[in-house]
Motif scaffolding. Sequence first.
Motif, PDB file in Angstrom:
ATOM      1  N   LEU A 198       0.829  -1.211   0.000  1.00  0.00           N
ATOM      2  CA  LEU A 198       0.000   0.000   0.000  1.00  0.00           C
ATOM      3  C   LEU A 198       0.860   1.257   0.000  1.00  0.00           C
ATOM      4  N   GLY A 199       1.960   1.207   0.752  1.00  0.00           N
ATOM      5  CA  GLY A 199       2.866   2.346   0.794  1.00  0.00           C
ATOM      6  C   GLY A 199       3.466   2.609  -0.571  1.00  0.00           C
ATOM      7  N   LEU A 200       3.938   1.524  -1.203  1.00  0.00           N
ATOM      8  CA  LEU A 200       4.535   1.651  -2.532  1.00  0.00           C
ATOM      9  C   LEU A 200       3.508   2.169  -3.530  1.00  0.00           C
ATOM     10  N   VAL A 255     -10.828  -3.841 -10.998  1.00  0.00           N
ATOM     11  CA  VAL A 255     -10.574  -5.191 -10.476  1.00  0.00           C
ATOM     12  C   VAL A 255      -9.184  -5.662 -10.893  1.00  0.00           C
ATOM     13  N   SER A 256      -8.864  -5.458 -12.169  1.00  0.00           N
ATOM     14  CA  SER A 256      -7.578  -5.961 -12.650  1.00  0.00           C
ATOM     15  C   SER A 256      -6.422  -5.178 -12.029  1.00  0.00           C
ATOM     16  N   ASN A 257      -6.634  -3.898 -11.757  1.00  0.00           N
ATOM     17  CA  ASN A 257      -5.569  -3.122 -11.112  1.00  0.00           C
ATOM     18  C   ASN A 257      -5.269  -3.651  -9.724  1.00  0.00           C
ATOM     19  N   PHE A 282      -3.525  -6.904 -10.106  1.00  0.00           N
ATOM     20  CA  PHE A 282      -2.158  -6.630 -10.565  1.00  0.00           C
ATOM     21  C   PHE A 282      -1.275  -6.223  -9.395  1.00  0.00           C
ATOM     22  N   THR A 283      -1.799  -5.308  -8.579  1.00  0.00           N
ATOM     23  CA  THR A 283      -1.018  -4.801  -7.450  1.00  0.00           C
ATOM     24  C   THR A 283      -0.653  -5.925  -6.487  1.00  0.00           C
ATOM     25  N   ILE A 284      -1.566  -6.889  -6.331  1.00  0.00           N
ATOM     26  CA  ILE A 284      -1.287  -7.993  -5.408  1.00  0.00           C
ATOM     27  C   ILE A 284      -0.287  -8.984  -6.014  1.00  0.00           C
ATOM     28  N   VAL A 289       8.317   1.348 -11.729  1.00  0.00           N
ATOM     29  CA  VAL A 289       7.286   0.315 -11.699  1.00  0.00           C
ATOM     30  C   VAL A 289       6.033   0.809 -10.981  1.00  0.00           C
ATOM     31  N   TRP A 290       6.231   1.378  -9.789  1.00  0.00           N
ATOM     32  CA  TRP A 290       5.059   1.772  -9.011  1.00  0.00           C
ATOM     33  C   TRP A 290       4.403   3.010  -9.588  1.00  0.00           C
TER      34      TRP A 290
END
Lengths: 167, 506
Positions: B4-6, B123-125, B128-130, B360-361
């Motif tokens: 979450l921080g990233l 949803v896909s974001n 993706f993040t996970i 990336v982030w």
Amino acid sequence: MRLAEIVTAGVLALMSIYLMFKSTELNIGYIPEEGPGGGFWPFWLSGIMLICTGLIAFNWYRRTSPPSQSTEVLLDGYGKRTLVLVGGGLLGFIALIDIISMYGAMVVFLIYYLRFLGRHSWKLTAILSISIPVVFFVFFEALMRITLPKGMKFTEPFYNFLNTIIY
Amino acid sequence: MEILGLLTDGVLVSLMPINIMLILVGVTLGLFIGAMPGLGSVNGVAILLPITFLVPPGSAIIFLAAIYYGAMYGGAISSITLGIPGASTAVATTFDGRPLALKGRASLALVTAAIASFVGGTVSNVLFTIFAPLLAKVALIFGPPEIFALMLLAFATFVGLGGDDIPKTILSICLGLVFAAVGFDEISGAPRLVFFDITGFLHGINFLVLAIGVYGIGEMIWTIESTRGEITTTEAKMSVKGIVADSKEGMRRGWKGTGVGSFLGFFVGILPAAGATPGSLMSYGVAKLMAKNPKEFGQGHPGGVAAPEAANNSASTGAMLPMLTLGIPGSPTTAILLGGMVIWGLTPGPRLFTDQPEFVWGLIGSFYISNVFALIVNLAFIPLFIWMLRMPFTVLAPLIFVLSVVGGYAATQDMHDVWLMLAFGFGAFFLRKLDYPLAPAVLAIVLGPIAEPTLRQSLLLSSGDATIFFTRPIAGPITIIAIILILLPLFKVILTRMRGGDATQA
């Protein structure tokens, strides 16, 4: 379409053989302590291509691929006209770049396409074929400092003048 | 939560003035590109990549990703109002979108498509993040054999799942790989495949020259040649009140399709070769199966619009997952993005997450921002896009040709490449007419420079023993899956024959 299918397969087969032959200029085998030679990768890939063209020809013979069953011609009258007018226009555009510069060629190509192929009014043709090269010039030469081809010597005074504005 | 921080940092990066401006421009351009028949995200990204050298890489990829995103929203507009898909990813949207438009409910279809796209994107974001950091961590232990096995898997999925003629697909892949080998041999330093001793080949064939040739010239001539008929637009009247009412109806009747599309699209999108087009078609099929009354599908059901639209947005994010974490693209568009990253001096793959976290982030953060912008721009500009769709192709086509020629030159600043691009364009036109798939060639020219050295390094490691690809714990299963995928079409033929029917006669 059926004739085109086998002719294309034949041309691609010849190309594969040429690529295989060209690859043998470098070592295509395994060199101890060095790994596969420089020609190894393209040689075997071209070999696979050659096999594929054989399979395409086999499918053509058995009439299993859609183009080998098709009775349509590859290019009908409209298709030929499109290819000659659009493709030829592009060819002319690129050929003109080295003579009258990228921007000059752009103007000629846009006039040709909009006025003669698109049959748009002279007004629209003029607006677009002048504004587009200007936008490109500002973007590439002024903003990005990428110089696009300036053609032969005779365009020099014109671009020298423009450069005094942007630099 | 470290992630979450990233992610917060990433969102902040994408909210920088330059990035937010690029997102806005990218999304709008993408919407327009996606809406124009014959132009999809691949064409947009391929043609516009050369002009991104102006900005830093982080911003450049955010811009291109925004185009990619916008194009997924835009494809629906022409599917619904013109009845012809704006891009292959929106083919399934025409099944129910067009009937709705013909019934006078074009605005319902457009609003449903926009909302479904937004949900699919969101949803896909989150997925993706996970998944991205996890996959990147696993991928960090990959050596040359594992990477080569992955490349093999990428090509194998094209053969096994691409659905095109098998010999033609393999030929297309090999052709792209051989083109990638032109120039200098990296290991021995010797010039290689310098055709007819033309010095222009010494610097190799830039993937953009092939990509623009195929998508900017070949496909354009093909579109001009094949869409000779008149295109009729369906009027869509939009008002704020109407949009609110349509949103409610769209959500009520399309929620199931949206859900199916969002999840299915993401996972299909991850598979190389699959991408958004099969993702949206499959989601349409599954949504139809799950519907209370499947017969309504095809007659103009909002669920039939929601499923493919949620899926194609979701898949476009999914396709970025293997591109960023493993360095293998999940779709032709991400293949071009990958090529762009190499030009910008970034090596895609797991190391990117540790070496360039800001990049990336920032990109991941921009997905969230792009998604919100795409929804707003889409809803606000629908009438404008419909008006623009009436723009004659004879105005659009020369613009695209000019952009292609300039883009082909700007990439390497060599006229040799412009001529080569034209040659590729003509070649692509004929091959396209004869059903040769060309996306595999573009993918291959991007992956070639990764595939060849890893193969050679692997064989050097094993002193020429090819079993190295089977005996390593991670490379082994990947190689075996790749081989099964390549043989899959063959199994199908054998199976059909065993059942008594001759496959060739069927």
